[in-house]
Design an enzyme around this catalytic site. Sequence first.
Site: not given
Ligand code: HSE
Length: 307
Positions: A128, A181
Amino acid sequence: MKRVRVFAPASIANLGCGFDIMGLALDEVGDILEMTLTEGDGITIRNDSGVPLPDDIEQNVVTPVIRKFFEMTGNKAHVDVVIQQKIYPGSGIGSSSASSAAAAFGMNALYGEPLSEEDVVVCAMEGENLASGGYHADNAAPAVMGGIVLIRGYEPLDVIKLPVPGNFYCSVIHPKLVVSTKEARSILPKQIPLHDAIAQWGNVGGLVAGLCTGDIALVGRAMKDAVAEPYRKAFIPGFDELREKILETGALAMNIAGSGPSVFALAKESHVAKRAGVVLEEHFKALGIGYECYVVKVSNKGTRMIV
Ligand code: HSE
């Protein structure tokens, strides 16, 4: 030589108010990795999924996950990874965490499970971090553990599995728009006004209470986001109008899935979730944007071996 084949599910992060601390695992949609261990050192990755991924293994989320596993356990070997099935990157339903969870779980299985489930999540978070520039577990934890997960804290990681009410249905649409992201995180302000923080933690409490008591109407009321959605909804054409149409179907809430562009609607009956799914499809069809739409139940099953 040892070999495993692993499935890790897609997931929805944030659940409206729980930015970086809440997520759920979905049924059936997910990544499949085959991992083979041989003597030596190094990592090779072959992508047989048909979904475009970077050729450079340093850009593949699987690589830092495998390295973290070796660092945590003190082992060494050559790992050959074949990506057989892949959620489209940038979809918002946990593409990077599905591969990361599968890689962490697969490594742990290949070595006879030296890591606890929580440490498998820690390992998966390395992927991640590569994908989004942050150590968040709200996709990785539900992908590994299944169900609905609360991340109470990160230092140290404290993950809590919450009850999944029986009548919890989601329609999820992945419009064929790519929102990275990293970008969706970079546009968020670093400070939150007190007024918004109060709204947000009230909703997080309401969401947890609703899940624990099976009160889906409360869950729906609490799925509101004052922190990320006001900025991120600009990535999703017609977001506010779409939510109005979705709520008219009887669905209880509509939110951005993770960092988007996927959007999900919550319903307490399957026929309402199906109706909401049709409205989601019609919205993006009218805009000439391709999509994939799923009507799903939350899955209590996380990452697992398959044959
Ligand atoms: N919590 C993270 C965001 C998840 O909203 O950036 C990314 O999929």
